[in-house]
Design a protein around this motif. Sequence first.
Motif, PDB file in Angstrom:
ATOM      1  N   ALA A   1      27.298  87.280  12.044  1.00  0.00           N
ATOM      2  CA  ALA A   1      27.796  88.655  11.999  1.00  0.00           C
ATOM      3  C   ALA A   1      28.171  89.148  13.393  1.00  0.00           C
ATOM      4  N   ASP A   2      27.404  88.741  14.416  1.00  0.00           N
ATOM      5  CA  ASP A   2      27.769  89.067  15.797  1.00  0.00           C
ATOM      6  C   ASP A   2      29.110  88.430  16.157  1.00  0.00           C
ATOM      7  N   CYS A   3      29.288  87.193  15.726  1.00  0.00           N
ATOM      8  CA  CYS A   3      30.535  86.479  16.007  1.00  0.00           C
ATOM      9  C   CYS A   3      31.717  87.177  15.325  1.00  0.00           C
ATOM     10  N   PHE A   4      31.540  87.562  14.063  1.00  0.00           N
ATOM     11  CA  PHE A   4      32.592  88.308  13.369  1.00  0.00           C
ATOM     12  C   PHE A   4      32.915  89.613  14.105  1.00  0.00           C
ATOM     13  N   ALA A   5      31.862  90.277  14.625  1.00  0.00           N
ATOM     14  CA  ALA A   5      32.097  91.505  15.392  1.00  0.00           C
ATOM     15  C   ALA A   5      32.893  91.206  16.653  1.00  0.00           C
ATOM     16  N   GLY A   6      32.628  90.057  17.280  1.00  0.00           N
ATOM     17  CA  GLY A   6      33.387  89.664  18.461  1.00  0.00           C
ATOM     18  C   GLY A   6      34.847  89.375  18.142  1.00  0.00           C
ATOM     19  N   ALA A   7      35.103  88.768  16.974  1.00  0.00           N
ATOM     20  CA  ALA A   7      36.488  88.512  16.571  1.00  0.00           C
ATOM     21  C   ALA A   7      37.243  89.820  16.389  1.00  0.00           C
ATOM     22  N   TRP A   8      36.560  90.805  15.801  1.00  0.00           N
ATOM     23  CA  TRP A   8      37.190  92.141  15.687  1.00  0.00           C
ATOM     24  C   TRP A   8      37.435  92.720  17.075  1.00  0.00           C
ATOM     25  N   MET A   9      36.465  92.568  17.987  1.00  0.00           N
ATOM     26  CA  MET A   9      36.622  93.131  19.323  1.00  0.00           C
ATOM     27  C   MET A   9      37.792  92.478  20.059  1.00  0.00           C
ATOM     28  N   ALA A  10      38.014  91.192  19.833  1.00  0.00           N
ATOM     29  CA  ALA A  10      39.172  90.529  20.433  1.00  0.00           C
ATOM     30  C   ALA A  10      40.468  91.162  19.945  1.00  0.00           C
ATOM     31  N   ASP A  11      40.497  91.537  18.672  1.00  0.00           N
ATOM     32  CA  ASP A  11      41.659  92.213  18.103  1.00  0.00           C
ATOM     33  C   ASP A  11      41.867  93.566  18.784  1.00  0.00           C
ATOM     34  N   VAL A  12      40.769  94.259  19.060  1.00  0.00           N
ATOM     35  CA  VAL A  12      40.840  95.532  19.793  1.00  0.00           C
ATOM     36  C   VAL A  12      41.404  95.299  21.189  1.00  0.00           C
ATOM     37  N   LEU A  13      40.874  94.290  21.874  1.00  0.00           N
ATOM     38  CA  LEU A  13      41.316  94.009  23.244  1.00  0.00           C
ATOM     39  C   LEU A  13      42.775  93.573  23.281  1.00  0.00           C
ATOM     40  N   ALA A  14      43.261  93.007  22.179  1.00  0.00           N
ATOM     41  CA  ALA A  14      44.662  92.585  22.103  1.00  0.00           C
ATOM     42  C   ALA A  14      45.606  93.751  21.832  1.00  0.00           C
ATOM     43  N   GLY A  15      45.048  94.953  21.638  1.00  0.00           N
ATOM     44  CA  GLY A  15      45.875  96.141  21.467  1.00  0.00           C
ATOM     45  C   GLY A  15      46.305  96.434  20.048  1.00  0.00           C
ATOM     46  N   ARG A  16      45.640  95.820  19.059  1.00  0.00           N
ATOM     47  CA  ARG A  16      46.052  96.021  17.670  1.00  0.00           C
ATOM     48  C   ARG A  16      45.253  97.114  16.958  1.00  0.00           C
ATOM     49  N   SER A  17      44.354  97.756  17.685  1.00  0.00           N
ATOM     50  CA  SER A  17      43.532  98.808  17.083  1.00  0.00           C
ATOM     51  C   SER A  17      44.078 100.186  17.424  1.00  0.00           C
ATOM     52  N   GLN A  18      44.027 101.080  16.441  1.00  0.00           N
ATOM     53  CA  GLN A  18      44.370 102.480  16.695  1.00  0.00           C
ATOM     54  C   GLN A  18      43.125 103.298  17.021  1.00  0.00           C
ATOM     55  N   ALA A  19      41.964 102.762  16.692  1.00  0.00           N
ATOM     56  CA  ALA A  19      40.710 103.492  16.915  1.00  0.00           C
ATOM     57  C   ALA A  19      40.222 103.344  18.346  1.00  0.00           C
ATOM     58  N   PHE A  20      40.458 102.178  18.957  1.00  0.00           N
ATOM     59  CA  PHE A  20      39.996 101.908  20.316  1.00  0.00           C
ATOM     60  C   PHE A  20      41.173 101.341  21.101  1.00  0.00           C
ATOM     61  N   THR A  21      41.622 102.083  22.089  1.00  0.00           N
ATOM     62  CA  THR A  21      42.743 101.627  22.912  1.00  0.00           C
ATOM     63  C   THR A  21      42.356 101.698  24.384  1.00  0.00           C
TER      64      THR A  21
END
Length: 437
Positions: free
Chosen positions: A158-178
């Motif tokens: 589950a931590d790893c899945f959270a990290g995969a989401w965080m990578a998506d955030v860092l890649a600029g694909r999130s509207q919630a965290f920029t």
Amino acid sequence: MTAYRRISVAVLAVLLTSVTGCVPLPESAGPNTSTAATASPNDVVTRSVTDVERFWTARYPEVSRGAAFKPVQGGLHPYTETDLPPACGDEQGVYQPNAFYCPAGDFIAWDAQTLIPQLQQQFGPLLVGVVLAHEYGHAVQTRLGVSDQPTVVLEQQADCFAGAWMADVLAGRSQAFTGVTPAQLDNTVAGLLLLRDQPGTPAQAAQAHGNAFDRIRALQDGVEKGVATCAAYRAGNVPVTEVPFTSREDAATGGDLPYAEAVTSLADDAQGYWSRAYPELAGKPWPTLPVRPFTGTPPSCTAPDPAAGGAAFYCKAGDFVTFDNGRLGPQLHQNIGDNAVGMLLGDLFARAAQDRRGRSTSDRTGQLAVDCLAGSWTNDQLNRQPGQGLTLSPGDLDEAVAALLAFGRAAEESGPSAFERIASYRNGVLQGLGACT
């Protein structure tokens, strides 16, 4: 450490338990900002969950043989002391400063009274997002049918899945965290240090989540390697370093050597390690490296190679290492543990090894090489048998991570963040000297 073992300390909060996935209440942290920094905690949760669902809608087919993602069907449930969470199967809802996923009801619940507000205030909204992404990771496990693994494996997955989401955030694909900054990443890591098992918890324990070293490693796995790597986590391929105390004496001290003994034993152990490792690294013998702790005024040195914010350094001209023995060393030992002192000495010896072989330590690449080399010493300690020198005790790896975080917190400028430094140290710990060359 033990006299033939390692270095350790217990400074962080005891984990609270929940139905499946859980996080505990932290004690302290620094400020943080992000796109969601001014939003209310409930708004941050809502935005986080919406963004995590966006992520899984796009990525779930990669790990489900093309099946579409289905959001949790039982809803999202904030709770307080007066408005308890729903029952989860046979377990009635109770108040805990916690967050959890309930597989029986397919819902996610979180403490909206204490936990989430304090996480946001003390560590910033990105950590709140990671917590919700972790709990959603448990929902993904249920959908994939991989919930039959030991708890510690499921928690790190589950931590790893959270990290995969965080990578998506860092890649600029999130509207919630920029616009996430290195400092915000480091604050998130600081929060994860508190969301770990009590040192000495066996990895086989029913509610084991993993030590901070393993949990941060799993998060970074997700960031670096993505959901396919996370989905493949199983008991046989997840490197769990969490171990129980081996004696009552070790448990009573938290695995910590007294300060003066820790300095002497660790310096001698580092000297012995580099006498063996340096010829492999540089093709020549390792000259004994003098360690000269100071109180008050540091020894004179032309152009010192600094560590720990300048309170320690390697002196290339005089070929010695030194650190503040009046404040820095004792405070690391008291506030974190004996392996924080070990991390300081590991940095200094690794810095000397880099300098002696004519490699830079001052730029980003050089600093990360120093961290990896320091980790290679830890790898040697981790793989020793009793009687072969200092070995690691429960909590030691967490102490090293905490020390790196203290030494390397990003300041919005140049140089690697603590998040990057911990990743490089981890490579040395898990793979040894070969990972650093």
